[in-house]
Design a protein around this motif. Structure first.
Motif, short mmCIF file in Angstrom:
data_model
loop_
_atom_site.label_atom_id
_atom_site.label_comp_id
_atom_site.label_asym_id
_atom_site.label_seq_id
_atom_site.Cartn_x
_atom_site.Cartn_y
_atom_site.Cartn_z
N VAL A 83 -1.55 6.05 3.69
CA VAL A 83 -0.64 7.01 3.05
C VAL A 83 0.36 6.29 2.14
O VAL A 83 0.83 6.86 1.15
CB VAL A 83 0.10 7.90 4.08
CG1 VAL A 83 -0.89 8.76 4.86
CG2 VAL A 83 0.95 7.08 5.03
N LEU A 84 0.70 5.04 2.48
CA LEU A 84 1.53 4.24 1.57
C LEU A 84 0.82 4.07 0.23
O LEU A 84 1.41 4.28 -0.84
CB LEU A 84 1.81 2.87 2.19
CG LEU A 84 2.47 1.83 1.28
CD1 LEU A 84 3.91 2.23 0.95
CD2 LEU A 84 2.44 0.44 1.91
N LEU A 85 -0.47 3.70 0.29
CA LEU A 85 -1.24 3.52 -0.94
C LEU A 85 -1.43 4.84 -1.67
O LEU A 85 -1.43 4.88 -2.91
CB LEU A 85 -2.60 2.90 -0.61
CG LEU A 85 -2.55 1.48 -0.01
CD1 LEU A 85 -3.96 0.98 0.28
CD2 LEU A 85 -1.82 0.53 -0.93
N LEU A 86 -1.58 5.92 -0.92
CA LEU A 86 -1.70 7.24 -1.55
C LEU A 86 -0.43 7.57 -2.34
O LEU A 86 -0.50 8.05 -3.48
CB LEU A 86 -1.94 8.30 -0.48
CG LEU A 86 -2.11 9.75 -0.98
CD1 LEU A 86 -3.31 9.86 -1.90
CD2 LEU A 86 -2.23 10.71 0.20
N GLY A 87 0.72 7.30 -1.74
CA GLY A 87 1.99 7.53 -2.44
C GLY A 87 2.10 6.67 -3.69
O GLY A 87 2.59 7.13 -4.73
N VAL A 88 1.66 5.42 -3.60
CA VAL A 88 1.67 4.53 -4.77
C VAL A 88 0.80 5.11 -5.88
O VAL A 88 1.20 5.16 -7.05
CB VAL A 88 1.16 3.12 -4.37
CG1 VAL A 88 0.83 2.30 -5.61
CG2 VAL A 88 2.20 2.40 -3.52
N LEU A 89 -0.40 5.55 -5.53
CA LEU A 89 -1.36 6.03 -6.53
C LEU A 89 -0.94 7.36 -7.15
O LEU A 89 -1.30 7.65 -8.30
CB LEU A 89 -2.75 6.14 -5.90
CG LEU A 89 -3.38 4.81 -5.47
CD1 LEU A 89 -4.68 5.04 -4.71
CD2 LEU A 89 -3.63 3.92 -6.68
N VAL A 90 -0.19 8.17 -6.41
CA VAL A 90 0.29 9.44 -6.97
C VAL A 90 1.13 9.18 -8.22
O VAL A 90 1.08 9.96 -9.19
CB VAL A 90 1.12 10.21 -5.91
CG1 VAL A 90 1.96 11.30 -6.55
CG2 VAL A 90 0.19 10.83 -4.87
N VAL A 91 1.87 8.09 -8.22
CA VAL A 91 2.71 7.75 -9.37
C VAL A 91 1.95 6.90 -10.39
O VAL A 91 1.91 7.21 -11.58
CB VAL A 91 3.98 6.99 -8.92
CG1 VAL A 91 4.83 6.61 -10.13
CG2 VAL A 91 4.79 7.85 -7.96
N THR A 92 1.33 5.82 -9.92
CA THR A 92 0.72 4.87 -10.86
C THR A 92 -0.50 5.45 -11.58
O THR A 92 -0.84 4.99 -12.67
CB THR A 92 0.32 3.58 -10.13
OG1 THR A 92 -0.58 3.88 -9.04
CG2 THR A 92 1.56 2.87 -9.58
N ASN A 93 -1.16 6.43 -10.97
CA ASN A 93 -2.28 7.09 -11.66
C ASN A 93 -1.82 7.71 -12.98
O ASN A 93 -2.57 7.74 -13.96
CB ASN A 93 -2.91 8.16 -10.76
CG ASN A 93 -4.00 7.62 -9.88
OD1 ASN A 93 -4.49 6.51 -10.10
ND2 ASN A 93 -4.38 8.37 -8.87
N GLU A 94 -0.60 8.23 -12.97
CA GLU A 94 -0.06 8.87 -14.18
C GLU A 94 0.06 7.85 -15.32
O GLU A 94 -0.25 8.15 -16.47
CB GLU A 94 1.31 9.48 -13.88
CG GLU A 94 1.28 10.64 -12.89
CD GLU A 94 1.34 11.99 -13.59
OE1 GLU A 94 0.90 12.08 -14.75
OE2 GLU A 94 1.84 12.93 -12.95
N PHE A 95 0.54 6.66 -14.98
CA PHE A 95 0.68 5.63 -16.00
C PHE A 95 -0.68 5.01 -16.37
O PHE A 95 -0.93 4.70 -17.53
CB PHE A 95 1.63 4.53 -15.51
CG PHE A 95 3.05 4.99 -15.37
CD1 PHE A 95 3.90 5.04 -16.48
CD2 PHE A 95 3.55 5.38 -14.13
CE1 PHE A 95 5.21 5.46 -16.35
CE2 PHE A 95 4.87 5.81 -14.00
CZ PHE A 95 5.70 5.86 -15.12
#
Length: 273
Positions: A83-95
């Motif tokens: 879930v930590l990585l999921l939270g990271v990807l929620v933001v970084t996917n946008e960039f």
């Protein structure tokens, strides 16, 4: 709510969530195998020679409620990493996919976007917890029956399960905060893994070494390490020599609040071009 639904839709329509689920499944099974061996050893008393200063802790860990809490929260260590990585990807996917400009043109209020990401990721963290807890209750009950303890659902057990849910939510928020601070998808993902795994393993080694030299009071330092604080939250009852469960929850809440606030302020001020 529209922004939250939009964030959930973004995640649901990408491969992120099910890839993490596929990675987690064998790790959950591995954790279950070792927890079964531990429960069998503790329930039967076959733990070998126990140092005198650890006898009380081992006796507490052998209590039926503690065995049940450990099994019903099985896989927490790797689940929180997911879930930590999921939270990271929620933001970084946008960039990474360069959709962040469109997001902010559609919704100019960046704070609202950040809050939506935090809420959406927290919801996904709860879903992750719900699915794993359902599996843990089924399999854990069977394991407890197999080792001769029997399924347990006392107050301390439900408290551990509830605190486990809180841990999943808080680690999801920490992931979002990390993703805002480090825009690079690879950089944020690698940093998250290293901080989580390296921090936990390194802290255990350092704290154990210091405790052997200066006394058991050093064990209280584990509260400062997020991954160890979350592990402390899911013990069925307080273990002698360890800080109380509520202290682990309080520290992790503090980290999550800081991550959310810093992430929001950073996203409001940073140029996205």
């Amino acid at each position: 709510m529209n922004l939250v639904r939009a964030e959930l839709l973004k995640i649901r329509t990408t491969s992120t969530w099910w890839l993490l689920a596929l990675i987690y499944l064998p790790l959950w099974g591995l954790a279950l195998f070792f927890n079964y061996l531990q429960a069998d050893a503790l329930a039967s008393g076959n733990v070998g020679e126990v140092p005198e200063n650890q006898a009380d802790a081992v006796a507490a860990a052998s209590l039926p409620d503690n065995l049940a809490a450990n099994l019903y929260t099985n896989g927490q260590f790797f689940g929180l990493l997911m879930v930590l990585l999921l939270g990271v990807l929620v933001v970084t996917n946008e960039f990474f996919h360069q959709t962040v400009t469109t997001t902010f043109l559609t919704t100019p209020h960046r704070s609202a976007v950040m809050v939506a990401k935090l809420v959406a990721t927290a919801i996904l963290g709860l879903i992750f917890w719900l699915v794993t807890t359902g599996a843990n209750l089924l399999v854990g009950s069977a394991v407890l029956e197999a080792v001769g303890v029997g399924a347990r659902f006392g107050g301390p057990v439900w408290e551990a399960i509830a605190l486990n849910a809180l841990a999943y939510v808080l680690w999801a928020i920490l992931g979002v905060g990390l993703g805002v601070l480090i825009r690079s998808q690879i950089g944020a993902t690698v940093t998250g893994i290293l901080l989580y795994l390296g921090g936990a393993i390194g802290a255990v080694i350092v704290i154990s070494t210091l405790a052997a030299r200066f006394g058991d009071w050093i064990n209280n330092i584990q509260l400062l390490v997020p991954s160890l604080a979350s592990s402390l939250m899911v013990t069925g009852a307080d273990i002698p020599g360890n800080p109380p469960r509520w202290a682990g929850a309080a520290v992790l809440i503090g980290y999550a609040v800081v991550a959310g606030v810093v992430g929001t302020l950073t996203l409001r001020r940073r140029d996205i071009s």
